[in-house]
Design a protein around this motif. Structure first.
Motif, PDB file in Angstrom:
ATOM      1  N   LEU A 293       0.895  20.066  16.024  1.00 19.63           N
ATOM      2  CA  LEU A 293       1.556  19.702  17.279  1.00 19.63           C
ATOM      3  C   LEU A 293       2.925  19.079  16.989  1.00 19.63           C
ATOM      4  O   LEU A 293       3.929  19.398  17.630  1.00 19.63           O
ATOM      5  N   ALA A 294       2.951  18.221  15.972  1.00 22.10           N
ATOM      6  CA  ALA A 294       4.221  17.587  15.592  1.00 22.10           C
ATOM      7  C   ALA A 294       5.221  18.633  15.106  1.00 22.10           C
ATOM      8  O   ALA A 294       6.418  18.560  15.415  1.00 22.10           O
TER       9      ALA A 294
ATOM     10  N   ALA B  22       6.582  20.396  18.051  1.00 25.98           N
ATOM     11  CA  ALA B  22       7.522  19.523  18.760  1.00 25.98           C
ATOM     12  C   ALA B  22       8.875  19.494  18.040  1.00 25.98           C
ATOM     13  O   ALA B  22       9.927  19.611  18.664  1.00 25.98           O
TER      14      ALA B  22
ATOM     15  N   ASP C 150      15.190  15.096  18.497  1.00 28.16           N
ATOM     16  CA  ASP C 150      15.331  13.841  19.241  1.00 28.16           C
ATOM     17  C   ASP C 150      14.115  13.592  20.121  1.00 28.16           C
ATOM     18  O   ASP C 150      13.577  12.485  20.168  1.00 28.16           O
ATOM     19  N   ALA C 151      13.671  14.636  20.829  1.00 30.42           N
ATOM     20  CA  ALA C 151      12.502  14.483  21.688  1.00 30.42           C
ATOM     21  C   ALA C 151      11.280  14.122  20.845  1.00 30.42           C
ATOM     22  O   ALA C 151      10.458  13.295  21.233  1.00 30.42           O
ATOM     23  N   ALA C 152      11.171  14.738  19.669  1.00 27.43           N
ATOM     24  CA  ALA C 152      10.027  14.445  18.803  1.00 27.43           C
ATOM     25  C   ALA C 152      10.075  12.992  18.342  1.00 27.43           C
ATOM     26  O   ALA C 152       9.051  12.311  18.274  1.00 27.43           O
ATOM     27  N   ARG C 153      11.275  12.503  18.039  1.00 27.43           N
ATOM     28  CA  ARG C 153      11.385  11.131  17.533  1.00 27.43           C
ATOM     29  C   ARG C 153      11.025  10.115  18.604  1.00 27.43           C
ATOM     30  O   ARG C 153      10.380   9.114  18.320  1.00 27.43           O
ATOM     31  N   ILE C 154      11.434  10.367  19.855  1.00 24.36           N
ATOM     32  CA  ILE C 154      11.161   9.342  20.861  1.00 24.36           C
ATOM     33  C   ILE C 154       9.683   9.269  21.238  1.00 24.36           C
ATOM     34  O   ILE C 154       9.256   8.295  21.831  1.00 24.36           O
ATOM     35  N   VAL C 155       8.898  10.300  20.884  1.00 22.96           N
ATOM     36  CA  VAL C 155       7.459  10.128  21.106  1.00 22.96           C
ATOM     37  C   VAL C 155       6.769   9.593  19.852  1.00 22.96           C
ATOM     38  O   VAL C 155       5.550   9.433  19.828  1.00 22.96           O
ATOM     39  N   GLY C 156       7.539   9.329  18.801  1.00 26.48           N
ATOM     40  CA  GLY C 156       6.958   8.667  17.647  1.00 26.48           C
ATOM     41  C   GLY C 156       6.692   9.560  16.445  1.00 26.48           C
ATOM     42  O   GLY C 156       5.979   9.162  15.522  1.00 26.48           O
ATOM     43  N   ILE C 157       7.248  10.773  16.446  1.00 22.71           N
ATOM     44  CA  ILE C 157       7.017  11.658  15.307  1.00 22.71           C
ATOM     45  C   ILE C 157       8.056  11.370  14.223  1.00 22.71           C
ATOM     46  O   ILE C 157       9.250  11.305  14.500  1.00 22.71           O
ATOM     47  N   ASP C 158       7.579  11.179  12.998  1.00 28.25           N
ATOM     48  CA  ASP C 158       8.468  10.987  11.865  1.00 28.25           C
ATOM     49  C   ASP C 158       8.978  12.377  11.463  1.00 28.25           C
ATOM     50  O   ASP C 158       8.355  13.081  10.671  1.00 28.25           O
ATOM     51  N   THR C 159      10.127  12.763  12.036  1.00 25.31           N
ATOM     52  CA  THR C 159      10.592  14.145  11.854  1.00 25.31           C
ATOM     53  C   THR C 159      10.935  14.440  10.394  1.00 25.31           C
ATOM     54  O   THR C 159      10.742  15.556   9.937  1.00 25.31           O
TER      55      THR C 159
ATOM     56  N   ARG D  40       9.411  13.447   7.802  1.00 26.84           N
ATOM     57  CA  ARG D  40       8.174  13.776   7.106  1.00 26.84           C
ATOM     58  C   ARG D  40       7.708  15.195   7.472  1.00 26.84           C
ATOM     59  O   ARG D  40       7.271  15.960   6.613  1.00 26.84           O
TER      60      ARG D  40
END
Lengths: 292, 247
Positions: free
Chosen positions: A167-168, A171, A177-186, A188
């Motif tokens: 899912l990450a 995303a 940016d959208a992935a980062r604001i939901v907490g995904i360590d992009t 990684r």
């Protein structure tokens, strides 16, 4: 041409196509999460074959050699992202792509230095007695190639559709940016995409080495084929990468049957040019996030 | 009163252009604070600098009593800061359900909060299997807010939630703000429509040229002549968003 001949060409097309598909998947995974083309992808394929050959030559059991080659190459993929690309991430996609070309040259020279310039053989995974199938003779290793490709594709589907990491990754392929604001360590996720594409490339190189032999310089050609397959299916689309790989393999096989073996390698270039000019989004033309 | 969000002397910008200059503000739990200002005043950049999408040049951001200045957004989500960004930034190709699941990415068990979000926005419950890009503008905004709520924030940064939406939908969305207040969430609301924002907010700040030039209770700001002249009734300026200047 008899039906057995046709089957023989189809089998050989699917065998090559399956390998292209695995390499194309590697291109596509990295492209989806970063927007760059990793031109070291072909070297992952080379590493897979060469590390298995080296392992077997050193007396390591074949199965362990294959697993080891996949793990080591995957680590090399992660390392390229973490140690080489990430520190200069702000330099922009073009600079990063050129750096991957440098990585490719480095890996190739390094393997040549370690293992020498000669072709290496790898024993088949389960004997070399051809299997008769509807009048055509198929090497058991071809079945290994097809089987492992199917398993890898199924594994990826499960990863993408049903896991948190999948899912990450989807995303990240849409917006960092959208992935980062939901907490995904992009960062990684990007590193893991490189690791995964390393594993896929190595798997392809390892499983096909018993058929084709391997050497330090097989990566560039396979990189081109895999890239053509990924573009054919639509960069960033895993299903497209598999379809593109198989279609390219069958087209090559058809060219060998109808025209001449001389032009086999030209098929990928022609396909690449035609797709880029006529249908740059690929024959399927979807985005990674859309269809899973 | 203990504050949920404290910003002190924060400056930020792009390249060499300073967009946010020494901004200080605070938001308490259960308080809705409006951030007003015309286009290019630095409101969106301020939100991005608070949540880590833009690296601050100077000053501090604290959540609770913890200094989180310059931490990346993926870290701040875990500290209870959620951003509902300008332009919503939904995962358009993914389903509503996946978008909500991603909102709760930082947590392991999202079941309860998911029920709460779906009860705030019942329309989303009937759209779970649909791609986010196929929703109407209002539904997308609800999904963006719902996704942010999935991370169980203590501080919610809302950037222009009314932009481009029909008045009736805007009213629905702002009603939810009142529910968030009851949940004890600290809300910092950037809004071009100052009338609307001050109607729902407890307090407000006015930004101009990257600085806070005025602050006060919502009631005082609404009756202040300067604010009325500059920001209330300036509907025609809504069309051009800050995005033109800032992104």
């Amino acid at each position: 041409m008899t039906s057995a001949d046709v089957l023989q060409f189809v089998a050989s097309g699917l065998q090559n196509g399956a390998i292209y598909a695995l390499v194309a998947l590697g291109f596509t995974l990295v492209f989806a999460s970063t927007g760059i083309i990793n031109f070291a992808q072909g070297e992952f394929y080379m590493l897979g074959g060469m590390l298995v050959a080296a392992g077997v030559a050193a007396g390591v059991p074949l199965g362990v050699s294959v697993a080891g080659a996949v793990v080591i190459t995957s680590a090399v993929g992660c390392l390229i992202e973490r140690a080489v690309l990430r520190p200069v991430r702000s330099a922009g996609p073009l600079a990063l792509i050129i750096i991957t070309i440098g990585c490719s040259m480095l890996l190739k020279s390094w393997i040549r230095h370690l293992f020498g310039p000669d072709e290496r053989a790898v024993p088949p995974f389960s004997g070399s007695e051809p299997v008769a199938l509807a009048g055509a003779l198929i090497q058991p290793q071809v079945l290994w190639v097809l089987g492992i490709t199917v398993v890898a594709a199924a594994g990826l589907t499960v990863l993408y559709r049903w896991t948190r990491l999948g899912l990450a990754m989807r995303a990240c392929s849409i917006s960092h940016d959208a992935a980062r604001i939901v907490g995904i360590d992009t960062a990684r996720v990007v590193m893991l995409s490189f690791g995964l594409s390393g594993a896929l490339g190595a798997l392809a190189g390892a499983v096909v080495a018993p058929i084709t032999q391997t050497a330090y310089d097989v990566g560039a050609r396979m990189g081109l084929k895999g890239f053509a397959a990924a573009v054919l299916g639509g960069l960033g689309d895993p299903v497209g990468a598999i379809v593109g790989g198989l279609v390219l393999g069958l087209l090559e096989s058809g060219a060998v049957a109808v025209v001449s073996g001389t032009y086999k390698d030209a098929v990928a270039l022609v396909v690449l040019l035609l797709v880029l000019v006529l249908r740059p989004q690929g024959i399927i033309g979807r985005h990674l996030g859309e269809k899973l | 009163m203990s504050e949920a969000l404290v910003v002190d002397g924060l400056s930020a910008g792009y390249g060499r252009v300073e967009v946010v200059r020494e901004v200080s503000l605070r938001v308490a739990p259960g308080e809705v604070v409006a951030l007003l200002g015309s286009n290019g005043a630095g409101k969106s950049t301020l939100l991005k600098a608070i949540c880590g999408l833009v690296a601050p040049w100077a000053g501090t951001v604290s959540i609770g009593h913890e200094d989180v200045t310059g931490r990346p957004p993926e870290h701040l989500v875990r500290r209870g800061v959620a951003l509902v960004p300008e332009g919503r930034m939904l995962f358009g190709a993914l389903t509503v359900s996946d978008n909500l699941a991603l909102g709760a990415y930082a947590h392991r068990d999202p079941t309860q909060v998911r029920e709460r979000v779906l009860s705030l926005f019942p329309v989303l419950a009937s759209r779970l299997g649909q791609r986010a890009s196929t929703l109407s503008g209002g539904e997308q905004q609800m999904l963006a807010i719902g996704r942010a709520l999935m991370s169980r924030p203590q501080v919610m940064l809302l950037d222009e939630p009314s932009l481009g939406l029909a008045p009736r939908v805007v009213a629905d969305i702002f009603d939810v703000l009142d529910e968030l207040r009851a949940d004890g969430i600290a809300v910092l609301l950037v809004e071009q429509d100052a009338n609307l924002a001050l109607k729902h907010a407890d307090r407000g700040y006015v930004m101009r040229g990257g600085r806070i030039v005025m602050e006060g209770s919502a009631r005082d700001l609404r009756s202040n002549d300067d604010v009325r002249l500059a920001y209330l009734g300036s509907w025609h300026r809504k069309e051009r968003s800050d995005a033109d200047l800032e992104s």
